[in-house]
Design a protein around this motif. Sequence first.
Motif, mmCIF file in Angstrom:
data_model
loop_
_atom_site.group_PDB
_atom_site.id
_atom_site.type_symbol
_atom_site.label_atom_id
_atom_site.label_comp_id
_atom_site.label_asym_id
_atom_site.label_seq_id
_atom_site.Cartn_x
_atom_site.Cartn_y
_atom_site.Cartn_z
ATOM 1 N N UNK A 15 19.165 14.152 63.456
ATOM 2 C CA UNK A 15 18.869 12.873 62.815
ATOM 3 C C UNK A 15 20.151 12.062 62.757
ATOM 4 N N UNK A 16 20.127 10.836 63.281
ATOM 5 C CA UNK A 16 21.283 9.955 63.268
ATOM 6 C C UNK A 16 21.064 8.880 62.212
ATOM 7 N N UNK A 17 22.061 8.698 61.365
ATOM 8 C CA UNK A 17 21.994 7.668 60.329
ATOM 9 C C UNK A 17 23.142 6.686 60.533
ATOM 10 N N UNK A 18 22.800 5.411 60.712
ATOM 11 C CA UNK A 18 23.799 4.362 60.906
ATOM 12 C C UNK A 18 23.891 3.513 59.644
ATOM 13 N N UNK A 19 25.122 3.276 59.206
ATOM 14 C CA UNK A 19 25.344 2.506 57.983
ATOM 15 C C UNK A 19 26.521 1.564 58.186
ATOM 16 N N UNK A 20 26.670 0.630 57.233
ATOM 17 C CA UNK A 20 27.795 -0.302 57.306
ATOM 18 C C UNK A 20 28.312 -0.644 55.917
ATOM 19 N N UNK A 21 27.686 -1.601 55.228
ATOM 20 C CA UNK A 21 28.292 -2.093 53.980
ATOM 21 C C UNK A 21 27.281 -2.295 52.858
ATOM 22 N N UNK A 22 26.128 -1.649 52.940
ATOM 23 C CA UNK A 22 25.074 -1.880 51.948
ATOM 24 C C UNK A 22 24.777 -0.591 51.172
ATOM 25 N N UNK A 23 25.564 -0.283 50.169
ATOM 26 C CA UNK A 23 25.371 0.987 49.446
ATOM 27 C C UNK A 23 24.039 1.090 48.700
ATOM 28 N N UNK A 24 23.528 -0.025 48.208
ATOM 29 C CA UNK A 24 22.268 0.024 47.448
ATOM 30 C C UNK A 24 21.111 0.427 48.353
ATOM 31 N N UNK A 35 35.080 -3.653 50.728
ATOM 32 C CA UNK A 35 34.616 -2.998 49.501
ATOM 33 C C UNK A 35 33.266 -2.328 49.718
ATOM 34 N N UNK A 36 32.362 -3.026 50.401
ATOM 35 C CA UNK A 36 31.039 -2.456 50.671
ATOM 36 C C UNK A 36 31.133 -1.218 51.546
ATOM 37 N N UNK A 37 31.979 -1.271 52.566
ATOM 38 C CA UNK A 37 32.158 -0.118 53.452
ATOM 39 C C UNK A 37 32.743 1.059 52.675
ATOM 40 N N UNK A 38 33.702 0.791 51.796
ATOM 41 C CA UNK A 38 34.302 1.861 50.986
ATOM 42 C C UNK A 38 33.259 2.516 50.082
ATOM 43 N N UNK A 39 32.378 1.722 49.485
ATOM 44 C CA UNK A 39 31.314 2.279 48.651
ATOM 45 C C UNK A 39 30.353 3.126 49.478
ATOM 46 N N UNK A 40 30.080 2.700 50.705
ATOM 47 C CA UNK A 40 29.218 3.464 51.608
ATOM 48 C C UNK A 40 29.868 4.807 51.931
ATOM 49 N N UNK A 41 31.177 4.796 52.234
ATOM 50 C CA UNK A 41 31.891 6.060 52.497
ATOM 51 C C UNK A 41 31.778 7.001 51.306
ATOM 52 N N UNK A 42 31.999 6.464 50.123
ATOM 53 C CA UNK A 42 31.959 7.288 48.916
ATOM 54 C C UNK A 42 30.578 7.919 48.744
ATOM 55 N N UNK A 43 29.559 7.141 48.978
ATOM 56 C CA UNK A 43 28.194 7.657 48.851
ATOM 57 C C UNK A 43 27.914 8.736 49.889
ATOM 58 N N UNK A 44 28.323 8.494 51.113
ATOM 59 C CA UNK A 44 28.039 9.428 52.194
ATOM 60 C C UNK A 44 28.878 10.700 52.106
ATOM 61 N N UNK A 45 30.044 10.607 51.501
ATOM 62 C CA UNK A 45 30.879 11.800 51.329
ATOM 63 C C UNK A 45 30.187 12.861 50.477
ATOM 64 N N UNK A 46 29.265 12.422 49.625
ATOM 65 C CA UNK A 46 28.609 13.359 48.725
ATOM 66 C C UNK A 46 27.208 13.770 49.155
ATOM 67 N N UNK A 47 26.811 13.444 50.377
ATOM 68 C CA UNK A 47 25.451 13.747 50.837
ATOM 69 C C UNK A 47 25.224 15.253 50.956
ATOM 70 N N UNK A 48 24.068 15.691 50.499
ATOM 71 C CA UNK A 48 23.629 17.076 50.664
ATOM 72 C C UNK A 48 22.152 17.060 51.080
ATOM 73 N N UNK A 49 21.595 18.236 51.285
ATOM 74 C CA UNK A 49 20.163 18.344 51.519
ATOM 75 C C UNK A 49 19.756 18.531 52.966
#
Length: 298
Positions: free
Chosen positions: A5-14, A48-62
């Motif tokens: 599964x590939x997940x693409x993200x950029x700057x939208x943490x919500x 700032x948005x990209x940094x928040x996305x990194x922070x969110x993705x750093x904690x991904x589990x499951x």
Amino acid sequence: MNAPVLLFAYKRPVELKATLEALQANHLAPESDLYIFVDAPKKPADAAGVAQVHQLLDGVTGFKNIYRDYAKTNIGCADSIIRGISYILDRFPSAIIVEDDLITSPNFLDYMNQCLRQYEKDKNVYSISGYTFPFKQPADYAFETYFIPRHSPWGWATWADRWKSIDWEMSDYPTFERDQKQQKAFMQGGSDLVKMLRDQMEGRADAWDIRFCYNRFRANGISVYPAVSKVQNIGFGPEATHTNIYNRYKTHLDAGNKRVFNLAETPEITRYYHQQTLRKYSVPTRIFNKLKTYAGLR
């Protein structure tokens, strides 16, 4: 083995948070590898948005395994996706692709993997869509998939051989641009396709999916869709890259309980669903939806 599964993200943490929660709730998430790709900021205001996305993705589990690829410099929307998918499909026979503004049903991965297995040898099937409009299903139509000559990039899947056949440079576009017959044939997937392709080729858009759709057309390929949508797009609004418009794509999301599907066996255009799709992308319908956008509806 389940497809990666590939997940693409950029700057939208919500939106990304909602996308992640839905993916994590998939029945097959613990048995699937997740590959994450995030582009670098295009301008300082995006940092700032990209940094928040990194922070969110750093904690991904499951998921079974998780791999992260954070770009060091900005690649751009289309090139970032082409790069990521190409990397994976150089290593795996198929892949499932999700972007950071999509809510998937709990059986999305079940549906995708089953379709990938079912249609792998049908070379005219170029991609599998997870999204569909909320079309009323005919009483005499027993299958849970249908086929139309149009690609959808909202939660989708493909195979390495189809992906590697794409000419991203669009070398035959000058010939196509002069050929009214070919343009009319391309619009059997929707009256908007030629304009989208022209916008891409003349630099008014940065899109990979219309080029994929064009190459599918050149190969006389089709895409398979679910009768009940496995994806809901939540990416409409001011922060969206291409979709700050009236959301005419709201659909009925599958509840996600069913895990084995009655797939159509013969990959050929499904007349009823093709006609319904053409109506959705007709000029009068698109004009009506533009008026809704101008009226401030979203």
